[in-house]
Motif scaffolding. Structure first.
Motif, PDB file in Angstrom:
ATOM      1  N   UNK A   1      -1.875  12.292   0.689  1.00 43.50           N
ATOM      2  CA  UNK A   1      -2.712  11.309   1.363  1.00 43.50           C
ATOM      3  C   UNK A   1      -3.164  10.239   0.389  1.00 43.50           C
ATOM      4  N   UNK A   2      -3.036   8.991   0.830  1.00 42.49           N
ATOM      5  CA  UNK A   2      -3.544   7.845   0.085  1.00 42.49           C
ATOM      6  C   UNK A   2      -3.946   6.809   1.119  1.00 42.49           C
ATOM      7  N   UNK A   3      -3.333   5.648   1.104  1.00 39.32           N
ATOM      8  CA  UNK A   3      -3.556   4.689   2.185  1.00 39.32           C
ATOM      9  C   UNK A   3      -2.819   5.122   3.444  1.00 39.32           C
TER      10      UNK A   3
ATOM     11  N   UNK B   1       3.491   4.965  -6.398  1.00 37.75           N
ATOM     12  CA  UNK B   1       3.181   4.922  -7.834  1.00 37.75           C
ATOM     13  C   UNK B   1       2.144   5.982  -8.188  1.00 37.75           C
ATOM     14  N   UNK B   2       1.187   6.181  -7.288  1.00 31.74           N
ATOM     15  CA  UNK B   2       0.042   7.054  -7.552  1.00 31.74           C
ATOM     16  C   UNK B   2      -1.190   6.194  -7.742  1.00 31.74           C
TER      17      UNK B   2
ATOM     18  N   UNK C   1       0.822  -1.203   0.000  1.00 27.28           N
ATOM     19  CA  UNK C   1       0.000   0.000   0.000  1.00 27.28           C
ATOM     20  C   UNK C   1       0.860   1.260   0.000  1.00 27.28           C
ATOM     21  N   UNK C   2       2.007   1.208   0.638  1.00 27.44           N
ATOM     22  CA  UNK C   2       2.969   2.309   0.494  1.00 27.44           C
ATOM     23  C   UNK C   2       3.442   2.402  -0.952  1.00 27.44           C
TER      24      UNK C   2
ATOM     25  N   UNK D   1      -4.961   2.522 -10.768  1.00 28.17           N
ATOM     26  CA  UNK D   1      -6.280   2.274 -11.350  1.00 28.17           C
ATOM     27  C   UNK D   1      -6.201   2.192 -12.866  1.00 28.17           C
ATOM     28  N   UNK D   2      -5.479   3.107 -13.487  1.00 31.99           N
ATOM     29  CA  UNK D   2      -5.373   3.114 -14.948  1.00 31.99           C
ATOM     30  C   UNK D   2      -4.749   1.821 -15.466  1.00 31.99           C
TER      31      UNK D   2
END
Length: 293
Positions: free
Chosen positions: A281-283, A239-240, A233-234, A245-246
């Motif tokens: 911010x992400x996971x 990666x972004x 998850x890091x 998703x893409x």
């Protein structure tokens, strides 16, 4: 193209494009970075300058070499400035229409009929981009990894139309000029690395999404239990999440395997603009030094 590649163009000055431009300039190549407008071009210059400064501060590069690299870099908002390039590497947003438009334009602009046009796509079929030009035999994938100045790997991806001499020229360039290690992949969505990596990342997302384990525990498990340098998850944050998703969507469209489908949580996070390190911010959340907490 005949002779050695000495003049390189990079279309897109984001995280990947700036990194590609930096390694080319550090390798002694005159490099022109093309962005959408003057503001984006200025930001691209700032991005490369900051990266070179970090390399100096960390003892990875001496200051005269960093200053020399900057003298070999030019930033522009006009594709016409790439007309004399031996090699142009496209590194724009991971969108088929956007990339196709760039290749169609470059085909008309780049003067040398033997010049090589490469894409840094993570998942879009190279054939589709090559067919937007009249020189599909000179088009191939040249997929770098983030951060480009640090990671040694480049995937070389010929399409069914790519000439053998084009592949040889690019592999030689990546290896002997840039100092990278190359692996070759068939033109299948995801190539080698992402076809293996993305299902792993998506499994980690599903684990966090279901409440099976927290994001911190998922990452700690893989770092401390499997000796991975970074948890999944890091890594997705690095990666972004929009890029993840893409790539996942491209993989799913090609193979129709459920393991490639982006989980709802991941799609919602992208819709909310929670893209990982680049947005803070992400996971995980990130401070100014981009450390996860």
């Amino acid at each position: 193209m005949s002779g050695t590649i000495t003049r390189v163009g990079v279309v897109g000055g984001g995280q990947m494009g700036a990194g590609i431009a930096e390694v080319c300039a550090r390798a002694g190549l005159h490099t022109v970075v093309c962005e959408a407008d003057a503001t984006a071009a200025r930001r691209a210059r700032e991005r490369v300058t900051a990266s070179l400064e970090r390399a100096v501060q960390r003892g990875k590069l001496d200051r005269p070499s960093a200053e020399d690299a900057l003298t070999r870099l030019a930033f522009t908002a006009g594709l016409d400035d790439l007309a004399d390039r031996h090699l142009v590497i496209e590194a724009v947003v991971e969108n088929t229409d956007a990339k196709t438009e760039v290749f169609a334009a470059l085909d008309k602009i780049v003067q040398d009929p033997g010049a090589i046009l490469a894409t840094n796509t993570s998942a879009i079929p190279v054939m589709r981009l090559g067919m937007a030009t009249q020189r599909a035999d000179h088009v191939l994938g040249l997929h770098f990894f983030n951060p480009v100045p640090v990671l040694p790997l480049v995937e070389v991806v010929p399409s069914l139309h790519t000439a053998a001499r084009t592949v040889t020229a690019v592999e030689t360039f990546a290896r002997d000029t840039l100092g990278k290690t190359t692996i070759r992949s068939q033109d299948r969505t995801g190539f080698v690395v992402n076809a293996l990596l993305i299902p792993y990342l998506l499994s980690a997302v599903r684990m966090a999404e279901s409440g099976f384990a927290t994001a911190a525990d998922v990452d700690a498990g893989m770092e401390l239990g499997c000796a991975h340098p970074m948890g999944p998850l890091k890594l997705a944050d690095l990666i972004g999440l929009d890029t993840v998703v893409a790539i996942a969507q491209s993989l799913y469209e090609e193979f129709r395997e459920p393991l490639y489908a982006p989980p709802p949580l991941l799609r919602r996070m992208v819709e909310a603009g929670l893209l990982g390190r680049k947005t803070g911010r992400g996971f995980h959340t990130y401070d100014r030094d981009r450390e996860a907490r």
